[in-house]
Design an enzyme around this catalytic site. Structure first.
Site, short mmCIF file in Angstrom:
data_model
loop_
_atom_site.label_atom_id
_atom_site.label_comp_id
_atom_site.label_asym_id
_atom_site.label_seq_id
_atom_site.Cartn_x
_atom_site.Cartn_y
_atom_site.Cartn_z
N LYS A 131 -10.35 -6.65 7.91
CA LYS A 131 -9.35 -6.33 8.93
C LYS A 131 -9.93 -6.78 10.26
CE LYS A 131 -7.66 -2.06 6.75
NZ LYS A 131 -7.69 -0.58 6.79
N SER A 172 0.86 -1.18 0.00
CA SER A 172 0.00 0.00 0.00
C SER A 172 0.90 1.23 0.00
CB SER A 172 -0.90 -0.03 1.24
OG SER A 172 -1.63 1.17 1.36
N GLU A 179 -11.32 1.16 -3.53
CA GLU A 179 -11.63 0.92 -2.12
C GLU A 179 -12.22 2.16 -1.45
OE1 GLU A 179 -8.20 -0.72 -0.16
OE2 GLU A 179 -9.04 -0.52 1.84
N GLY A 223 -4.51 -4.06 6.01
CA GLY A 223 -3.46 -3.83 7.01
C GLY A 223 -3.63 -2.50 7.70
N ASP A 272 -7.23 3.32 -3.11
CA ASP A 272 -7.95 3.43 -1.83
C ASP A 272 -8.16 4.90 -1.50
OD1 ASP A 272 -9.04 3.12 0.68
OD2 ASP A 272 -7.30 2.14 1.58
N LYS A 284 -1.18 -1.00 -4.36
CA LYS A 284 -2.35 -0.17 -4.04
C LYS A 284 -1.86 1.24 -3.82
CE LYS A 284 -4.85 0.32 0.31
NZ LYS A 284 -5.63 -0.40 1.34
N ASP A 300 -14.00 -1.07 3.01
CA ASP A 300 -13.10 -1.25 4.14
C ASP A 300 -13.82 -0.69 5.37
OD1 ASP A 300 -11.12 -0.94 6.10
OD2 ASP A 300 -9.63 -0.01 4.81
N LYS A 320 -2.89 5.25 -2.64
CA LYS A 320 -3.87 6.08 -1.94
C LYS A 320 -4.25 7.23 -2.85
CE LYS A 320 -3.95 4.02 2.13
NZ LYS A 320 -5.19 3.52 2.75
O1 OSB Z 1 -7.24 2.06 4.54
O2 OSB Z 1 -6.21 0.26 4.25
C1 OSB Z 1 -6.28 1.35 4.80
C2 OSB Z 1 -3.14 1.99 6.89
C3 OSB Z 1 -3.68 2.60 8.00
C4 OSB Z 1 -5.03 2.81 8.03
C5 OSB Z 1 -5.85 2.43 6.96
C6 OSB Z 1 -5.31 1.80 5.85
C7 OSB Z 1 -3.92 1.61 5.81
C8 OSB Z 1 -3.22 1.05 4.66
C9 OSB Z 1 -1.87 0.39 4.92
O3 OSB Z 1 -3.61 1.11 3.52
C10 OSB Z 1 -1.90 -1.08 4.79
C11 OSB Z 1 -0.65 -1.71 5.35
O4 OSB Z 1 -0.63 -2.04 6.57
O5 OSB Z 1 0.30 -1.89 4.61
MG MG Z 2 -8.50 0.98 3.19
#
Ligand code: OSB
Ligand code: MG
Length: 368
Positions: free
Chosen positions: A262, A135, A213, A290, A188, A161, A238, A163
């Site tokens: 999660k 991510s 996402e 994650g 995401d 992925k 999510d 952001k």
């Molecule tokens: O939205 O998936 C998410 C990290 C912190 C809070 C929300 C998210 C995330 C990530 C990181 O996308 C995922 C990772 O742990 O690598």
């Molecule tokens: Mg997410």
């Protein structure tokens, strides 16, 4: 299992690089390490609440309060049989899923240690290694983003992925897709759009993405149904899925076609498995999300992602993607086929590095 004592450790760990999402930018990551003593064994749990309420309403502060004043008093001196028994004992605490999940993880670790079975076996996992991706946070520009993605692909990650947020979406995603035409790619938004602004994402529909996402509000199901109707690309939820009940409602109203699971967000591994089972029956793909976990939470995610319905790569990257120094003796590494091995030892299968725990602990409280 008689619960003899519980300790909470407020950890703050430096990230190897800043992580920026639509809700903020962090250079370090906070969480609560939970250790539970029971009949000579010690179980570990990680509560994935962060310092700020950006991802969800919980924070380290609220989780500490709920654990200290409600969850731990309900357990101390009690004989807790398993995760289902634990959930019955904390049923009267409404919400606060991240707090509940952190302690449930420690119960699973104890259960595995007592029975000398891995968490993977306890949960019904089948794989010895799981497919993973990375991510990637918001970067300074599309060019910097393409360079960063290129480095991760060179390290062996086969699923990326990125952001996105308003103004940093179509150009960023197009740049990555043009630079890497065949990489598995998804985005995401972490709830950064509304029904009024979401159609600006329409060009993403031509970029062959695995999924989009959580475009809309963190508590919404119904408006996502309108978004899914407008896009060919699968919508994945999510934040909005906080229980198996929400998952069922989302699927029945076609609010999404894929679910990010999660354990923290849904109150624990047992509810995460329930969502997995529901989706598997309905042939809905799921993947393991994650929360920048330490080695403790990472071990838990790997065990969960070994269940057969996790058919898409998880946000479970190697330890080095997050931390130069972790709190577990074990560090997780990426195999050449973009997988990570699931721990084999009893329970979570990891051991705390006490010196590292001490170094990153801001505050500890023990309850007997
Ligand atoms: O939205 O998936 C998410 C990290 C912190 C809070 C929300 C998210 C995330 C990530 C990181 O996308 C995922 C990772 O742990 O690598
Ligand atoms: Mg997410």
């Amino acid at each position: 299992m008689k619960i003899d004592s519980v300790s909470l450790h407020y950890l703050r760990m430096p990230l190897v690089s800043p992580f920026e999402t639509s809700f903020g930018r962090s250079l370090e990551r906070d969480c609560i390490l939970i250790t539970v003593q029971s009949e000579g064994l010690e179980g570990y749990g990680e509560c994935v609440a962060d310092r700020d309420p950006g991802y969800c309403y919980e924070t380290v502060g609220t989780a500490w309060h709920i654990l200290k004043d409600y969850i731990i008093p309900a357990l101390l001196g009690q004989d807790v049989a398993d995760a289902a028994d634990y959930q019955r004992r904390v049923r009267r605490v409404r919400g606060h899923m991240l707090a509940k999940a952190g302690l449930e993880m420690a119960i699973w670790d104890l259960l595995g240690k007592r029975q000398e079975r891995s968490l993977r076996d306890l949960l019904g996992g089948e794989r010895r290694r799981v497919e993973v991706g990375v991510s990637v946070g918001l970067q300074a520009s599309p060019e910097v983003l393409v360079e960063q993605v290129g480095r991760y692909i060179a390290e062996g990650y086969r699923r990326i992925k990125i952001k996105i947020k308003p103004g940093r979406d179509v150009d960023d995603t197009t740049a990555v897709r043009q630079a890497f035409p065949s990489v598995l790619l998804q985005v995401d938004a972490n709830s950064a759009y509304s029904l009024e602004t979401v159609m600006t994402l329409r060009p993403l529909d031509d970029l062959d993405l695995l999924l989009i996402e959580q475009p809309l509000h963190e508590d919404d199901l119904w408006e996502h149904h309108y978004v899914q109707q407008q896009f060919r690309t699968a919508i994945c939820l999510d934040e909005s899925i906080i229980s198996a009940r929400h998952a069922r409602a989302a699927l029945e109203m076609n609010a999404c076609r894929i679910i990010n699971i999660k354990a923290g967000r849904v109150g624990g591994l047992s509810e995460a498995v329930a969502i997995h089972n529901l989706c598997r029956e309905r042939r809905v793909p799921v993947w393991c999300g994650g929360m920048l976990e330490t080695g403790v939470g990472r071990a838990s995610n790997l065990a969960l992602a070994s269940l057969p319905g996790f058919v898409l790569p998880g946000d479970i990257s190697a330890s080095a993607r997050y931390y130069a120094e972790d709190i577990t003796q074990e560090r997780f590494t990426l195999n050449p086929d973009s997988t990570i091995d699931v721990p084999e030892g009893p329970g979570l299968g990891v051991h705390l590095d006490q010196a590292a725990v001490k170094k990153f602990t801001l505050r500890t409280e023990t309850f007997k």
